[in-house]
Write a protein that holds these residues in place. Structure first.
Motif, mmCIF file in Angstrom:
data_model
loop_
_atom_site.group_PDB
_atom_site.id
_atom_site.type_symbol
_atom_site.label_atom_id
_atom_site.label_comp_id
_atom_site.label_asym_id
_atom_site.label_seq_id
_atom_site.Cartn_x
_atom_site.Cartn_y
_atom_site.Cartn_z
ATOM 1 N N ALA A 151 3.502 80.461 123.880
ATOM 2 C CA ALA A 151 4.695 81.275 124.094
ATOM 3 C C ALA A 151 4.447 82.760 123.870
ATOM 4 O O ALA A 151 5.240 83.601 124.306
ATOM 5 N N GLN A 152 3.361 83.097 123.233
ATOM 6 C CA GLN A 152 3.105 84.484 122.841
ATOM 7 C C GLN A 152 2.752 85.361 124.034
ATOM 8 O O GLN A 152 2.019 84.956 124.938
ATOM 9 N N ALA A 153 3.296 86.569 124.049
ATOM 10 C CA ALA A 153 2.866 87.542 125.051
ATOM 11 C C ALA A 153 1.382 87.812 124.884
ATOM 12 O O ALA A 153 0.869 87.837 123.765
ATOM 13 N N ALA A 154 0.671 88.005 125.995
ATOM 14 C CA ALA A 154 -0.787 88.109 125.917
ATOM 15 C C ALA A 154 -1.313 89.069 126.973
ATOM 16 O O ALA A 154 -0.632 89.394 127.944
ATOM 17 N N TYR A 155 -2.543 89.490 126.742
ATOM 18 C CA TYR A 155 -3.256 90.369 127.680
ATOM 19 C C TYR A 155 -4.655 89.829 127.878
ATOM 20 O O TYR A 155 -5.279 89.309 126.949
ATOM 21 N N SER A 156 -5.159 89.917 129.088
ATOM 22 C CA SER A 156 -6.540 89.525 129.368
ATOM 23 C C SER A 156 -7.186 90.563 130.263
ATOM 24 O O SER A 156 -6.586 91.012 131.244
ATOM 25 N N ASP A 157 -8.419 90.949 129.896
ATOM 26 C CA ASP A 157 -9.174 91.852 130.773
ATOM 27 C C ASP A 157 -10.196 91.089 131.612
ATOM 28 O O ASP A 157 -11.047 91.686 132.269
ATOM 29 N N GLU A 158 -10.107 89.735 131.582
ATOM 30 C CA GLU A 158 -10.966 88.914 132.418
ATOM 31 C C GLU A 158 -10.519 88.981 133.880
ATOM 32 O O GLU A 158 -9.323 89.067 134.164
ATOM 33 N N VAL A 159 -11.482 88.935 134.800
ATOM 34 C CA VAL A 159 -11.138 88.912 136.227
ATOM 35 C C VAL A 159 -10.327 87.663 136.545
ATOM 36 O O VAL A 159 -9.341 87.705 137.283
ATOM 37 N N VAL A 160 -10.747 86.534 135.965
ATOM 38 C CA VAL A 160 -10.023 85.268 136.124
ATOM 39 C C VAL A 160 -9.632 84.787 134.730
ATOM 40 O O VAL A 160 -10.455 84.197 134.027
ATOM 41 N N PRO A 161 -8.404 85.027 134.298
ATOM 42 C CA PRO A 161 -7.986 84.603 132.950
ATOM 43 C C PRO A 161 -7.957 83.085 132.838
ATOM 44 O O PRO A 161 -7.950 82.361 133.837
ATOM 45 N N ARG A 162 -7.899 82.601 131.607
ATOM 46 C CA ARG A 162 -7.802 81.166 131.381
ATOM 47 C C ARG A 162 -7.021 80.896 130.102
ATOM 48 O O ARG A 162 -6.922 81.754 129.222
ATOM 49 N N VAL A 163 -6.489 79.686 130.019
ATOM 50 C CA VAL A 163 -5.813 79.242 128.808
ATOM 51 C C VAL A 163 -6.866 78.743 127.836
ATOM 52 O O VAL A 163 -7.686 77.885 128.183
ATOM 53 N N GLU A 164 -6.856 79.268 126.617
ATOM 54 C CA GLU A 164 -7.813 78.851 125.602
ATOM 55 C C GLU A 164 -7.422 77.486 125.041
ATOM 56 O O GLU A 164 -6.322 76.987 125.277
ATOM 57 N N TYR A 165 -8.339 76.890 124.264
ATOM 58 C CA TYR A 165 -8.120 75.531 123.792
ATOM 59 C C TYR A 165 -6.859 75.412 122.938
ATOM 60 O O TYR A 165 -6.216 74.362 122.883
ATOM 61 N N ASP A 166 -6.462 76.507 122.274
ATOM 62 C CA ASP A 166 -5.291 76.463 121.396
ATOM 63 C C ASP A 166 -4.024 76.971 122.084
ATOM 64 O O ASP A 166 -2.966 77.048 121.458
ATOM 65 N N GLY A 167 -4.121 77.317 123.366
ATOM 66 C CA GLY A 167 -2.949 77.757 124.116
ATOM 67 C C GLY A 167 -2.856 79.249 124.348
ATOM 68 O O GLY A 167 -1.998 79.708 125.112
ATOM 69 N N ALA A 168 -3.706 80.033 123.720
ATOM 70 C CA ALA A 168 -3.668 81.479 123.933
ATOM 71 C C ALA A 168 -4.019 81.808 125.383
ATOM 72 O O ALA A 168 -4.857 81.147 125.993
ATOM 73 N N GLY A 169 -3.351 82.833 125.922
ATOM 74 C CA GLY A 169 -3.689 83.294 127.268
ATOM 75 C C GLY A 169 -2.906 82.660 128.395
ATOM 76 O O GLY A 169 -3.256 82.818 129.568
ATOM 77 N N LEU A 170 -1.820 81.953 128.088
ATOM 78 C CA LEU A 170 -1.054 81.294 129.158
ATOM 79 C C LEU A 170 -0.445 82.299 130.129
ATOM 80 O O LEU A 170 -0.552 82.136 131.349
ATOM 81 N N ALA A 171 0.220 83.342 129.612
ATOM 82 C CA ALA A 171 0.940 84.282 130.476
ATOM 83 C C ALA A 171 0.017 84.972 131.488
ATOM 84 O O ALA A 171 0.317 84.992 132.688
ATOM 85 N N PRO A 172 -1.121 85.572 131.084
ATOM 86 C CA PRO A 172 -1.983 86.193 132.083
ATOM 87 C C PRO A 172 -2.558 85.212 133.090
ATOM 88 O O PRO A 172 -2.781 85.554 134.257
ATOM 89 N N THR A 173 -2.798 83.962 132.654
ATOM 90 C CA THR A 173 -3.321 82.963 133.589
ATOM 91 C C THR A 173 -2.283 82.628 134.646
ATOM 92 O O THR A 173 -2.594 82.547 135.850
ATOM 93 N N LEU A 174 -1.034 82.438 134.236
ATOM 94 C CA LEU A 174 0.032 82.173 135.194
ATOM 95 C C LEU A 174 0.266 83.377 136.105
ATOM 96 O O LEU A 174 0.534 83.225 137.308
ATOM 97 N N ASP A 175 0.168 84.577 135.549
ATOM 98 C CA ASP A 175 0.338 85.789 136.353
ATOM 99 C C ASP A 175 -0.741 85.868 137.424
ATOM 100 O O ASP A 175 -0.472 86.255 138.576
#
Length: 376
Positions: A151-175
Motif C-alpha cells: 500500500a505504500q507510495a513508492a519510487y523506482s529508478d529501474e527501467v522495468v520496476p518489479r514488486v519485491e518479495y515483501d510487496g515493496a514497489g507495487l505502485a511503480p510496477t503497476l504504473d
C-alpha cells in the motif's frame, strides 16, 4: 516443471521428499513451525544460485549451521524435473553445505541427461549449468507479501520496476504496466474484481516519497559515508470501490491489496516460471479464497511454463484442490519434519467420495503423518 523436491538436514527437515503431481499448483499444509516455509526457502536459495554465487546470496551470513539440522555436519537440497513437452529434457540441480573442521563449504551440482557438473566453494553457482536448468529455476519468485508495503507510495529508478518479495514497489510496477501494456493492466483489474467483487477499478497517481541515498564525502583524505534523506515524486495505488472512489491503498482491506500484489507479480514483464508464496489466504474471506484458487487455475491453464507452490492453513483453499496437490507436514517426537501427500492417507479413496478435500484434511489433520525420517 519441478517434479521432486528433496531436503536433507535442512532446518527441521531430516529427510523430506515432495513428489509434485502434474497440476502445477501445489499446497503445503501443517501446523505452525512444522517447516512449511522452510520448503519454500530451500527451493528459493537454489533458484538464486542460477544467477549469483553463494558469496552473494549469503554475503551477510556465512554461518550455515543455522540452516542445517541441529547436530548435523551437512545439508543437501535437490530439485528435479523436466523441460519441454514435445521433446522432454530431464534435469536436476542441487546445493550442499558441509562442515569441514568448523569451516562450512558450499557446493552445487547439476545433471541433464548425462551432462553432469559440480562446483565447490563460495564463488560457485549454477550459472554455468546448461539450459534448461537456468530457464526452469532462474525465473523463480519468492513472496512473503506484507499489505503495508504494497500500500505504500513508492519510487523506482529501474527501467522495468518489479514488486519485491515483501510487496515493496507495487505502485511503480503497476504504473509501468499501465503505460507499456494497458491490456495487461486491464486484465489485472478484471481478475481482481473476480476475487473481490467490491473493486470497480484501480489507478496510480503521483505521490511524495521519502528515500534514502547513500552518499560519501572526503574529509582529510578519508571517505566518510552518510545517508541523504530526500523527498521525491513517486506513485501510489488508489482504488475505485463500490463504497467510494479514489481511495488510497492504505485504506483498503488487507486481502484486496495482497491479491493485487500477487496478480501484479504473475503478470509482471519478467514473467515468473515458479511462484513460491507464503500464506496465500491472508486477509481473504472464505469465498474470496476459493475464487483466488479458481483464478490461479485459469492463469495456469494459459501459461504452461508456470508452476505455483504455496503454504496455507485454510481448508477453503484446500477445498479447491485435489488430494494429490496437498502436501501434509507434521513433526515427529524427535522434532523432525515428515510429509505425505493427502492422497496417501489410507482412507483417502473412500473418504473423498463423501467429503471435499478441505473437509477431509480438516477432519484428519496431520497426526496420521508420523513416520520417522530415514536415519533417525
Amino acid at each position: 516443471m519441478i517434479e521432486t523436491i528433496i531436503l536433507q538436514n535442512f532446518k527441521s527437515h531430516k529427510h523430506t521428499t515432495l513428489h509434485l503431481d502434474n497440476s502445477r499448483l501445489h499446497a503445503v499444509v501443517g501446523h505452525n513451525s512444522v517447516g512449511k516455509t522452510s520448503v519454500l526457502q530451500a527451493v528459493h536459495y537454489l533458484s538464486q544460485l542460477t544467477s549469483r554465487p553463494f558469496s552473494a546470496i549469503f554475503q551477510f551470513d556465512r554461518s550455515p549451521e543455522y540452516l542445517v539440522t541441529s547436530g548435523k555436519s551437512n545439508a543437501h537440497v535437490s530439485v528435479s524435473g523436466f523441460w519441454g513437452y514435445k521433446t522432454r529434457q530431464n534435469w536436476g540441480a542441487a546445493y550442499t553445505w558441509e562442515d569441514r573442521n568448523n569451516n562450512w563449504i558450499p557446493s552445487c551440482s547439476w545433471t541433464l541427461e548425462g551432462n553432469n557438473g559440480k562446483q565447490n566453494g563460495w564463488p560457485s553457482s549454477l550459472q554455468e549449468a546448461p539450459n534448461p536448468i537456468p530457464g526452469a529455476m532462474g525465473h523463480t519468485v519468492y513472496l512473503k507479501l506484507v499489505a503495508s508495503n504494497l500500500a505504500q507510495a513508492a519510487y523506482s529508478d529501474e527501467v522495468v520496476p518489479r514488486v519485491e518479495y515483501d510487496g515493496a514497489g507495487l505502485a511503480p510496477t503497476l504504473d509501468y504496466l499501465r503505460g507499456e501494456n494497458p491490456k495487461v493492466f486491464d486484465q489485472i483489474q478484471s481478475m481482481l474484481r473476480q476475487v473481490i467483487p467490491g473493486v470497480l477499478g484501480i489507478d496510480v497517481r503521483r505521490a511524495k516519497v521519502e528515500i534514502l541515498r547513500q552518499r560519501a564525502i572526503e574529509v582529510d583524505g578519508k571517505t566518510l559515508p552518510y545517508e541523504e534523506r530526500r523527498e521525491i515524486t513517486g506513485q501510489e495505488v488508489v482504488f475505485n470501490m463500490s463504497s467510494g472512489e479514489r481511495l488510497p491503498a492504505h485504506a483498503i482491506s488487507e486481502g484486496t491489496i495482497l491479491t493485487l500484489g500477487l496478480l501484479t507479480v504473475l503478470f509482471s514483464p519478467r514473467k515468473p516460471s515458479l511462484i513460491l508464496f507464503d500464506d496465500i489466504e491472508q486477509g481473504l474471506h472464505p469465498h474470496a479464497q476459493r475464487e483466488l484458487i479458481r483464478l490461479l487455475k485459469q492463469i495456469l491453464a494459459e501459461n504452461y511454463n508456470l508452476q505455483i507452490l504455496f503454504t496455507t492453513h485454510s481448508p477453503y483453499i484446500v477445498d479447491e484442490l485435489s488430494a494429490s496437490q496437498v502436501h501434509v507436514l507434521n513433526s515427529t517426537d524427535s522434532g523432525y519434519t515428515v510429509t505425505k501427500r493427502l492422497d496417501e492417507h489410507p482412507d483417502a479413496q473412500w473418504a473423498l467420495q463423501s467429503l471435499t478435500t478441505g473437509e477431509f484434511w480438516d477432519a484428519e489433520g496431520e497426526a496420521w503423518v508420523k513416520q520417522e525420517p530415514i536415519g533417525v
